[in-house]
Write a protein that holds these residues in place. Structure first.
Motif, PDB file in Angstrom:
ATOM      1  N   TYR A  94      38.369 105.013   6.697  1.00  0.00           N
ATOM      2  CA  TYR A  94      37.352 104.745   7.701  1.00  0.00           C
ATOM      3  C   TYR A  94      36.448 103.653   7.156  1.00  0.00           C
ATOM      4  N   SER A  95      35.538 103.208   7.975  1.00  0.00           N
ATOM      5  CA  SER A  95      34.650 102.130   7.569  1.00  0.00           C
ATOM      6  C   SER A  95      33.858 102.545   6.326  1.00  0.00           C
ATOM      7  N   GLY A  96      33.992 101.797   5.281  1.00  0.00           N
ATOM      8  CA  GLY A  96      33.255 102.061   4.049  1.00  0.00           C
ATOM      9  C   GLY A  96      34.023 102.879   3.028  1.00  0.00           C
ATOM     10  N   SER A  97      35.149 103.507   3.419  1.00  0.00           N
ATOM     11  CA  SER A  97      35.873 104.345   2.456  1.00  0.00           C
ATOM     12  C   SER A  97      36.442 103.510   1.306  1.00  0.00           C
ATOM     13  N   ALA A  98      36.952 102.325   1.638  1.00  0.00           N
ATOM     14  CA  ALA A  98      37.506 101.471   0.579  1.00  0.00           C
ATOM     15  C   ALA A  98      36.419 101.109  -0.432  1.00  0.00           C
ATOM     16  N   LEU A  99      35.211 100.847   0.052  1.00  0.00           N
ATOM     17  CA  LEU A  99      34.099 100.509  -0.841  1.00  0.00           C
ATOM     18  C   LEU A  99      33.745 101.686  -1.740  1.00  0.00           C
ATOM     19  N   LEU A 100      33.677 102.894  -1.153  1.00  0.00           N
ATOM     20  CA  LEU A 100      33.330 104.074  -1.936  1.00  0.00           C
ATOM     21  C   LEU A 100      34.378 104.353  -3.012  1.00  0.00           C
ATOM     22  N   TYR A 101      35.640 104.249  -2.648  1.00  0.00           N
ATOM     23  CA  TYR A 101      36.695 104.478  -3.629  1.00  0.00           C
ATOM     24  C   TYR A 101      36.694 103.400  -4.707  1.00  0.00           C
ATOM     25  N   SER A 102      36.385 102.178  -4.312  1.00  0.00           N
ATOM     26  CA  SER A 102      36.357 101.086  -5.283  1.00  0.00           C
ATOM     27  C   SER A 102      35.233 101.283  -6.295  1.00  0.00           C
ATOM     28  N   VAL A 103      34.037 101.600  -5.809  1.00  0.00           N
ATOM     29  CA  VAL A 103      32.883 101.773  -6.689  1.00  0.00           C
ATOM     30  C   VAL A 103      33.091 102.948  -7.641  1.00  0.00           C
ATOM     31  N   THR A 104      33.721 104.017  -7.147  1.00  0.00           N
ATOM     32  CA  THR A 104      33.928 105.196  -7.981  1.00  0.00           C
ATOM     33  C   THR A 104      35.215 105.105  -8.811  1.00  0.00           C
ATOM     34  N   SER A 105      35.795 103.928  -8.883  1.00  0.00           N
ATOM     35  CA  SER A 105      36.989 103.720  -9.703  1.00  0.00           C
ATOM     36  C   SER A 105      36.725 102.766 -10.868  1.00  0.00           C
ATOM     37  N   LEU A 106      35.455 102.461 -11.124  1.00  0.00           N
ATOM     38  CA  LEU A 106      35.104 101.432 -12.103  1.00  0.00           C
ATOM     39  C   LEU A 106      34.613 102.009 -13.429  1.00  0.00           C
ATOM     40  N   LEU A 165      25.805  90.483  -9.845  1.00  0.00           N
ATOM     41  CA  LEU A 165      26.884  90.543  -8.856  1.00  0.00           C
ATOM     42  C   LEU A 165      28.176  89.981  -9.433  1.00  0.00           C
ATOM     43  N   GLY A 166      28.058  88.955 -10.275  1.00  0.00           N
ATOM     44  CA  GLY A 166      29.252  88.389 -10.900  1.00  0.00           C
ATOM     45  C   GLY A 166      29.925  89.392 -11.830  1.00  0.00           C
ATOM     46  N   THR A 167      29.117  90.172 -12.558  1.00  0.00           N
ATOM     47  CA  THR A 167      29.684  91.208 -13.430  1.00  0.00           C
ATOM     48  C   THR A 167      30.376  92.281 -12.615  1.00  0.00           C
ATOM     49  N   LEU A 168      29.741  92.701 -11.528  1.00  0.00           N
ATOM     50  CA  LEU A 168      30.366  93.691 -10.644  1.00  0.00           C
ATOM     51  C   LEU A 168      31.663  93.155 -10.055  1.00  0.00           C
ATOM     52  N   ALA A 169      31.658  91.893  -9.652  1.00  0.00           N
ATOM     53  CA  ALA A 169      32.872  91.279  -9.096  1.00  0.00           C
ATOM     54  C   ALA A 169      33.980  91.224 -10.142  1.00  0.00           C
ATOM     55  N   ALA A 170      33.616  90.907 -11.388  1.00  0.00           N
ATOM     56  CA  ALA A 170      34.614  90.878 -12.466  1.00  0.00           C
ATOM     57  C   ALA A 170      35.195  92.255 -12.702  1.00  0.00           C
ATOM     58  N   MET A 171      34.359  93.298 -12.614  1.00  0.00           N
ATOM     59  CA  MET A 171      34.838  94.667 -12.782  1.00  0.00           C
ATOM     60  C   MET A 171      35.826  95.043 -11.689  1.00  0.00           C
ATOM     61  N   VAL A 172      35.490  94.699 -10.449  1.00  0.00           N
ATOM     62  CA  VAL A 172      36.392  94.999  -9.326  1.00  0.00           C
ATOM     63  C   VAL A 172      37.693  94.221  -9.478  1.00  0.00           C
ATOM     64  N   PHE A 173      37.581  92.942  -9.843  1.00  0.00           N
ATOM     65  CA  PHE A 173      38.774  92.107 -10.021  1.00  0.00           C
ATOM     66  C   PHE A 173      39.685  92.680 -11.105  1.00  0.00           C
ATOM     67  N   ALA A 174      39.089  93.052 -12.241  1.00  0.00           N
ATOM     68  CA  ALA A 174      39.887  93.588 -13.348  1.00  0.00           C
ATOM     69  C   ALA A 174      40.552  94.905 -12.974  1.00  0.00           C
TER      70      ALA A 174
END
Length: 408
Positions: free
Chosen positions: A62-74, A273-282
């Motif tokens: 659903y809307s936002g689920s991908a974001l929640l799973y992404s943030v809690t996978s870092l 934000l760049g550090t967060l983006a690098a974490m998501v990318f990695a």
């Protein structure tokens, strides 16, 4: 907005009491404390999500689920940020004492071991007690009966004296498994060997060092590298990034203090934000071994450059920042003890792996309540361990007849 409450993203001026040689979490730089606490929180959220919530592949999107799973996978990526901050504080402390000519292996080792063991020893005991209580009370729960179903827990569960001793001597995940279900303890082993290897390497190149210290440094470097092994050494560059920033802290601070407040604020936001983006990318992109960690460390190092002097918030925003910053004083405790507690709570509320919760608003609220409970337990735990570090160091110095010196 009244002047007293205006948010100013510039650095502190002459009143800033920077202590770059303090390896414990310093209250002087509130921004870095917040970053440390945020990294610890990401680790905790990741383990809560793994043990309580269904996998993303099985979830209703659903809307936002991908974001929640992404943030809690870092969580693993957040540990790399820990390493960079550790290199900045501890590596910077070692450099400071070498520059002053006050470095001794005895003082340095005492400072590091009291910091680590004061939390680790009771954390190991707590892990044993909580894990065994869970196995007795919830023996049929999958987290204890079918541990292999879960990511984020040791592949081999051991409570043997040898495993306890191995964790105590910082070879967990290297030569023995992490103790019990406490998988996060792996990073403490890495930290310990970086603490040891960094000053040992400096001894070989530092001017004015006695031959005895050079020989001792070379021996420690060779032996430490042999024990730690290539897996640990491949993440050493991430830790060194923080040490490099610490080495050039003063010129970096002069540059950023010369920037306009608005420009510096923008750069700080970009760095975070760049550090967060690098974490998501990695996390999301398949990369060669350790490359993702090195990318994160470089991004975190750049971010760190913009925060070597604290954010100069005053008034109400400053009080809020200070309050959040204070959570760093129990972040190590939270990191070290949360996993067995999360496991026993999961055994009680979600005993079957296949019936873990959907990540909806209701269950997310419960998860935040669990995190709040973990924070409260860790705060209490830290009052008797982590926050006693300076007192224990002073007691040791008095007992050994040493004058009190600045510890790192």
């Amino acid at each position: 907005m009244p002047n007293a409450a205006r948010i100013n993203l510039s650095v502190r001026g002459k009143g800033e009491a920077a202590r770059s040689d303090d390896a414990t979490v310093s209250s002087d730089n509130r921004a870095l404390n917040v970053i440390r606490s945020a990294a610890a929180l990401l680790v905790v959220l990741g383990h809560v999500r793994i043990l309580f919530f269904e996998d993303y592949s099985n979830a209703s999107h659903y809307s936002g689920s991908a974001l929640l799973y992404s943030v809690t996978s870092l969580g693993s990526e957040a540990v790399i940020v820990f390493f960079v901050l550790s290199g900045y504080w501890v590596g910077g402390g070692a450099l400071s004492r070498l520059r002053r000519g006050t470095f001794t292996w005895r003082s340095y080792s005492m400072g590091r071991l009291t910091r680590l063991w004061l939390v680790l020893v009771p954390a190991l005991v707590l892990t044993l007690i909580v894990d065994q209580a869970g196995r007795i009370s919830f023996s049929g729960s999958d987290i204890y009966a079918k541990t292999s179903l879960y990511a984020g827990v040791p592949s081999t569960i051991s409570y043997s004296p040898a495993t306890f001793l191995g964790n105590l001597l910082f070879v967990q995940s290297i030569h023995v498994s992490e103790y019990g279900l406490n998988k996060p303890l792996w990073s403490l082993a890495y930290e310990f060997w970086y603490y040891l290897l960094f000053p040992a390497a400096l001894m070989l190149v530092w001017k004015g060092i006695s031959m005895w210290l050079r020989v001792a440094g070379g021996a420690v470097l060779v032996l430490g590298a042999a024990i730690a092994g290539p897996t640990v050494l491949l993440l050493f560059p991430a830790w060194l990034v923080g040490a490099v920033v610490a080495a050039y802290k003063q010129p970096i601070a002069r540059v950023i203090m010369g920037l306009r407040p608005g420009t510096l604020g923008t750069l700080r936001c970009i760095g975070a934000l760049g550090t967060l983006a690098a974490m998501v990318f990695a996390h999301e992109v398949v990369l060669p071994s350790r490359l993702g960690a090195w990318i994160i460390s470089l991004a975190a190092g750049c971010m760190l450059c913009f925060f070597v002097s604290d954010v100069a918030w005053r008034g109400r925003p400053g009080r809020v920042l200070s309050a959040i910053s204070s959570t760093a004083h129990f972040s190590y405790s939270l990191y070290a003890i949360h996993m067995p507690i999360v496991a026993i709570l999961a055994a009680a509320f979600v005993p079957e792996f296949s019936r873990r919760w959907p990540l909806d608003v209701w269950h997310a609220g419960i998860a935040l309540g669990i995190v709040a409970v973990l924070a409260a337990i860790s705060f209490t735990f830290a009052r008797f361990t982590e926050q006693r570090t300076d007192a224990v160091r002073t007691w040791i110095r008095v007992r050994t007849g040493k004058r009190r010196t600045t510890s790192i």
